[in-house]
Design a protein around this motif. Structure first.
Motif, PDB file in Angstrom:
ATOM      1  N   ILE A  43      14.305  14.945  42.053  1.00 35.79           N
ATOM      2  CA  ILE A  43      13.296  13.884  42.128  1.00 35.79           C
ATOM      3  C   ILE A  43      14.001  12.570  42.434  1.00 35.79           C
ATOM      4  N   ASP A  44      13.613  11.930  43.537  1.00 30.95           N
ATOM      5  CA  ASP A  44      14.185  10.651  43.969  1.00 30.95           C
ATOM      6  C   ASP A  44      13.045   9.634  44.024  1.00 30.95           C
ATOM      7  N   VAL A  45      12.686   9.123  42.868  1.00 31.66           N
ATOM      8  CA  VAL A  45      11.523   8.237  42.740  1.00 31.66           C
ATOM      9  C   VAL A  45      11.943   6.956  42.024  1.00 31.66           C
ATOM     10  N   PRO A  46      11.921   5.809  42.722  1.00 33.14           N
ATOM     11  CA  PRO A  46      12.340   4.545  42.107  1.00 33.14           C
ATOM     12  C   PRO A  46      11.437   4.148  40.944  1.00 33.14           C
ATOM     13  N   MET A  47      12.021   3.411  40.000  1.00 32.26           N
ATOM     14  CA  MET A  47      11.301   3.039  38.778  1.00 32.26           C
ATOM     15  C   MET A  47      11.519   1.575  38.441  1.00 32.26           C
ATOM     16  N   LYS A  48      10.550   1.020  37.732  1.00 32.98           N
ATOM     17  CA  LYS A  48      10.670  -0.340  37.208  1.00 32.98           C
ATOM     18  C   LYS A  48      10.370  -0.316  35.715  1.00 32.98           C
ATOM     19  N   LYS A  49      11.229  -0.935  34.938  1.00 36.45           N
ATOM     20  CA  LYS A  49      11.005  -1.033  33.502  1.00 36.45           C
ATOM     21  C   LYS A  49       9.838  -1.980  33.236  1.00 36.45           C
ATOM     22  N   TRP A  50       8.918  -1.551  32.364  1.00 38.80           N
ATOM     23  CA  TRP A  50       7.729  -2.355  32.059  1.00 38.80           C
ATOM     24  C   TRP A  50       7.776  -2.833  30.612  1.00 38.80           C
ATOM     25  N   VAL A 100       3.021  -9.033  24.697  1.00 35.72           N
ATOM     26  CA  VAL A 100       1.740  -9.431  24.114  1.00 35.72           C
ATOM     27  C   VAL A 100       0.979  -8.193  23.639  1.00 35.72           C
ATOM     28  N   ARG A 101       0.887  -7.181  24.513  1.00 33.73           N
ATOM     29  CA  ARG A 101       0.174  -5.946  24.158  1.00 33.73           C
ATOM     30  C   ARG A 101       1.082  -4.916  23.496  1.00 33.73           C
ATOM     31  N   ARG A 102       2.367  -5.217  23.405  1.00 30.36           N
ATOM     32  CA  ARG A 102       3.355  -4.297  22.842  1.00 30.36           C
ATOM     33  C   ARG A 102       3.347  -2.966  23.596  1.00 30.36           C
ATOM     34  N   GLU A 103       3.357  -3.077  24.929  1.00 29.21           N
ATOM     35  CA  GLU A 103       3.422  -1.903  25.797  1.00 29.21           C
ATOM     36  C   GLU A 103       4.783  -1.882  26.491  1.00 29.21           C
ATOM     37  N   PHE A 104       5.496  -0.778  26.326  1.00 27.59           N
ATOM     38  CA  PHE A 104       6.825  -0.647  26.894  1.00 27.59           C
ATOM     39  C   PHE A 104       6.953   0.728  27.542  1.00 27.59           C
ATOM     40  N   GLY A 105       7.607   0.781  28.670  1.00 29.37           N
ATOM     41  CA  GLY A 105       7.798   2.045  29.376  1.00 29.37           C
ATOM     42  C   GLY A 105       8.331   1.786  30.763  1.00 29.37           C
ATOM     43  N   SER A 106       7.964   2.631  31.722  1.00 23.91           N
ATOM     44  CA  SER A 106       8.384   2.466  33.109  1.00 23.91           C
ATOM     45  C   SER A 106       7.252   2.876  34.040  1.00 23.91           C
ATOM     46  N   VAL A 107       7.245   2.262  35.231  1.00 22.05           N
ATOM     47  CA  VAL A 107       6.296   2.613  36.280  1.00 22.05           C
ATOM     48  C   VAL A 107       7.080   2.859  37.570  1.00 22.05           C
ATOM     49  N   THR A 108       6.466   3.538  38.517  1.00 22.85           N
ATOM     50  CA  THR A 108       7.116   3.724  39.809  1.00 22.85           C
ATOM     51  C   THR A 108       6.866   2.512  40.692  1.00 22.85           C
ATOM     52  N   CYS A 109       7.842   2.183  41.519  1.00 29.02           N
ATOM     53  CA  CYS A 109       7.676   1.099  42.495  1.00 29.02           C
ATOM     54  C   CYS A 109       8.802   1.212  43.512  1.00 29.02           C
TER      55      CYS A 109
END
Length: 496
Positions: free
Chosen positions: A253-260, A264-273
């Motif tokens: 899998i070669d899929v770029p990611m961005k740390k999120w 304020v909402r206390r949401e942490f994770g990653s999304v593709t971009c």
């Protein structure tokens, strides 16, 4: 070549110029070189410099923009340092000392999916836990390996690895760095900047954690890691039957990611971009070890239907936040017990797993003295019991028929079942046009089968995302697909 005179320089077309920059200029300088509008001769002189010297070489072409160049270099160090877990000042220091090999393009695999799929080093199934000490601990730190420069410990699930001031020094039973220094004598116990910790596992992930015995050893490890010379292998349990009945059962899998991070909402994770200024390269290799089909009967009748589970071996070439979790969800086979990337199945998962099923089995790299440092961790006891139970359930045995050792170890568990065997089959290539809500641009997700030209019966799946080229009309077309970016967690801010 270094003495080539200006009148011998090539004249580039626009496409040739772009290709030359892509091949001969360090990736971090591409945008800056385009903005400086160098002549063809100047560009070729730049291309003949080592990657590590190209920034300094550019200053002679733009002395009036030194402040901008310094800001650009600081941003590059901040970005690369963030990828390696270093403060930008420490990264710059390591780069200046050539501990980090800036002359090498760290993303050497680009454009070569066949090498990634078939030639990437990985540990054979029978040796996955070779050299690992027997574990009987549910929730404590254990010594795995030690050299003159490094110590490898096993991190239990539930312990946090945080390298801010509080994380380094808080005296808490859930603070892995604190507990590690209490259990094992290491010279970095009072080292003020890093206390030896070389990388970070997620709190609910168990397995190998490396400590350096000095800050210089830590920087050396970061250099190896940023050059993708650290072999990191994991084991995970996935939702569904990855590869189906016929395979292929390996892939990349070669899929770029961005740390999120949304504080304020206390949401942490990653999304593709895929936008280069936001998404970072992320590459994962996988191989299916076992499939289990568990019937929805007895206490599991509330599932409503039988479920397939897939045990996979993974090697990560990059270390992005939640990389394995996001990449497996991208395939449509998220990790079992993952409340973020597999939320719809979490209640069902809790009937068979106590936590997210992810464990770092092995790490291997070249030590400071040139020897190979290898650390192997036996599968955590709670996850061993999960696999034993899946095996029992898949064979239809009653509760009373549980037998064997309490913690038999991964090798013995795998001996009780067989790996799936790939069969010749033709799978059509697929693509999905996707609108990225993070950068506001269209992207293309692709899935295709790769054949080894040296042995055509060897097949693998190659999954990637790239920016959409040209004009785009119409909405995204991922509906009805069981894989792709539409399968992923979406932060609240991006849901509108």
């Amino acid at each position: 070549m270094g003495n080539e005179s200006p009148n011998e320089a090539e004249c580039f077309s626009d496409n040739e110029r772009a290709e030359y920059i892509n091949k001969r200029v360090h990736r971090s300088l591409h945008r800056l070189v385009q903005d400086l509008n160098l002549s063809d001769d100047e560009l070729q002189r730049l291309g003949r410099e080592h990657f590590r010297d190209q920034f300094n070489y550019l200053q002679q072409f733009s002395p009036h923009e030194l402040e901008r160049l310094e800001e650009f270099r600081s941003e590059r160090y901040r970005r690369r340092g963030g990828e390696c877990g270093l403060d930008h000042r420490d990264y710059q220091e390591a780069a200046d000392e050539h501990i980090l090999e800036e002359e090498e393009d760290p993303y050497w695999w680009r454009g070569d999916p066949e090498t990634l799929c078939f030639d990437l080093l990985s540990t054979s199934e029978e040796n996955l836990t070779h050299g690992a000490p027997t574990t009987m601990q549910w929730w404590d730190v254990e010594l795995l390996a030690e050299s003159a420069h490094f110590v490898a410990l096993t991190k239990p699930a539930g312990m946090f690895v945080v390298t801010d001031e509080r994380g380094l020094w808080e005296e808490s039973a859930t603070n892995f760095i604190h507990v590690a220094h209490r259990r094992v004598e290491m010279p970095t116990r009072f080292e003020p900047r890093q206390r030896g910790i070389c990388h970070r596992l997620d709190s609910h992930t168990s397995g190998v954690q490396i400590f350096g015995k000095s800050f210089d050893d830590f920087k050396y490890f970061v250099g190896q890691n940023s050059s993708h010379r650290v072999q990191k292998e994991y084991i995970a349990l996935l939702e569904g039957r990855l590869g189906g009945e016929d395979g292929p059962f390996t892939g990349v899998i070669d899929v770029p990611m961005k740390k999120w991070q949304d504080f304020v909402r206390r949401e942490f994770g990653s999304v593709t971009c895929t936008k280069e200024s936001q998404g970072r390269t992320a590459v994962t290799w996988y191989s299916v070890l076992r499939h289990w089909r568990v019937p929805a009967v007895g206490r599991l009748a509330f599932w409503g239907q039988d479920r397939w589970f897939t045990l996979v071996q993974l090697r990560i070439l990059t270390g992005r936040t939640h990389q394995i979790r996001l990449h497996m969800a991208f395939l449509g086979h998220p990790l079992v017990g993952d409340i973020k990337y597999n939320a719809s199945r979490y209640e069902h998962d809790c009937a068979v797993v106590p936590r997210i099923f992810l464990h770092c089995l092995r790490m291997e790299f070249q030590d400071v003295d040139g020897e190979t440092f290898t650390a192997a961790s036996e599968l955590a006891p709670d996850l061993q019991m999960v696999l034993c139970e899946l095996q029992r359930l898949s064979e239809g045995h009653d509760e009373e028929e549980r037998k064997g050792e309490l913690f038999p170890g991964l090798a013995k568990i795998l001996q009780r079942s067989k790996a799936p065997v790939a069969k010749p089959s033709a799978q059509e290539d697929e693509s999905i046009r996707h609108f990225c809500k993070n950068c506001g641009e269209y992207e293309v997700a692709e899935r295709r089968q790769i054949h080894d030209r040296r042995a055509d019966e060897r097949r693998a799946m190659y999954w990637r995302m790239r920016p959409q080229e040209g004009e785009v009309e119409g909405p995204s077309d991922g509906r009805g697909k069981s894989w792709g970016p539409q399968m992923l967690w979406v932060p609240t801010e991006l849901q509108n």
